[in-house]
Design an enzyme around this catalytic site. Structure first.
Site, PDB file in Angstrom:
ATOM      1  N   HIS A  52       0.849  -1.181   0.000  1.00 23.78           N
ATOM      2  CA  HIS A  52       0.000   0.000   0.000  1.00 23.78           C
ATOM      3  C   HIS A  52       0.890   1.237   0.000  1.00 23.78           C
ATOM      4  O   HIS A  52       2.086   1.140   0.238  1.00 23.78           O
ATOM      5  CB  HIS A  52      -1.003  -0.004   1.168  1.00 23.78           C
ATOM      6  CG  HIS A  52      -0.422   0.317   2.497  1.00 23.78           C
ATOM      7  ND1 HIS A  52       0.098  -0.636   3.342  1.00 23.78           N
ATOM      8  CD2 HIS A  52      -0.275   1.506   3.136  1.00 23.78           C
ATOM      9  CE1 HIS A  52       0.526  -0.049   4.449  1.00 23.78           C
ATOM     10  NE2 HIS A  52       0.319   1.249   4.344  1.00 23.78           N
ATOM     11  N   TYR A 120       4.504   2.221  14.617  1.00 22.93           N
ATOM     12  CA  TYR A 120       4.791   3.207  13.581  1.00 22.93           C
ATOM     13  C   TYR A 120       4.092   4.540  13.831  1.00 22.93           C
ATOM     14  O   TYR A 120       3.035   4.602  14.450  1.00 22.93           O
ATOM     15  CB  TYR A 120       4.454   2.673  12.187  1.00 22.93           C
ATOM     16  CG  TYR A 120       3.003   2.322  11.945  1.00 22.93           C
ATOM     17  CD1 TYR A 120       2.170   3.192  11.253  1.00 22.93           C
ATOM     18  CD2 TYR A 120       2.472   1.118  12.383  1.00 22.93           C
ATOM     19  CE1 TYR A 120       0.854   2.866  11.003  1.00 22.93           C
ATOM     20  CE2 TYR A 120       1.160   0.781  12.142  1.00 22.93           C
ATOM     21  CZ  TYR A 120       0.348   1.661  11.442  1.00 22.93           C
ATOM     22  OH  TYR A 120      -0.965   1.338  11.197  1.00 22.93           O
TER      23      TYR A 120
END
Length: 152
Positions: A52, A120
C-alpha cells in the site's frame, strides 16, 4: 542507489545487567515534518502485508519484536528513483527505523517462528471517511518482487 528521501536509522541499545534502553525517535532526528498518529500492530509468522502507499502521509516504522523483510517500491512520478525497489531487514536482530515517504509503496513479510510487532508513526491521523491508503496486490507484476526465501 537508495530510494530518494527514504531514511534508514540504526537504533543504538544501551545494555546493562537489568536489560536495555534505546531511543527510537527523537525530535532532533528531524524525520517527521509533522506528527499525526502512533500505531501498533502484530503480524504472525509467514504473513505478507503488502503493498500500500499514501498520497498525503509519511510513515516511520519500527519493529521491536520479531523479524521482517520490508520492501519499498518508488511510485513517485518526479522522483529520480521512480520504479526502484529497496529491501530492508528489520526487527529485533537489526533494530532500526525506516522513514517511508508518501508515494512509496511498502509492505513486509514476517520472518522466523514468532510474530512481528510493528510500531509506527504517521504524519497524519487516519481518517476512516477519507482513508489515505491505496492498495496494490502483494504479487503485483509491475513491482515484480519475489517474496520467497532463497535456500542454498
Amino acid at each position: 542507489m537508495s530510494i530518494e528521501n527514504v531514511v534508514f536509522k540504526k537504533i543504538i541499545k544501551h545494555c546493562d545487567d537489568r536489560g536495555f534502553f534505546a531511543e527510537v525517535l527523537r525530535d532532533d532526528d528531524y524525520l517527521l515534518s509533522h506528527f499525526g498518529q502512533l500505531s501498533w500492530s502484530t503480524s504472525y509468522p509467514d504473513v505478507i502485508k503488502a503493498f500500500h502507499y499514501h498520497k498525503e502521509q509519511d510513515d516511520l516504522w519500527f519493529f521491536p519484536s520479531g523479524n521482517t523483510q520490508v520492501v519499498l517500491y518508488d511510485l513517485r512520478e518526479h522522483s529520480v528513483t521512480k520504479g526502484k525497489t529497496n529491501v530492508y531487514y528489520m526487527g529485533e536482530n537489526n533494530p532500526s527505523i525506516l522513514l517511508i515517504p508518501k508515494g512509496v509503496a511498502h509492505g513486509y513479510r514476517v520472518l522466523g517462528e514468532k510474530p512481528a510487532i510493528l510500531v509506527y508513526c504517521t504524519t497524519k491521523s487516519y481518517n476512516p471517511s477519507q482513508p489515505d491508503e491505496k492498495r496494490i496486490p502483494w504479487d503485483n507484476k509491475v513491482i515484480g518482487f519475489d517474496w520467497t526465501t532463497k535456500h542454498r
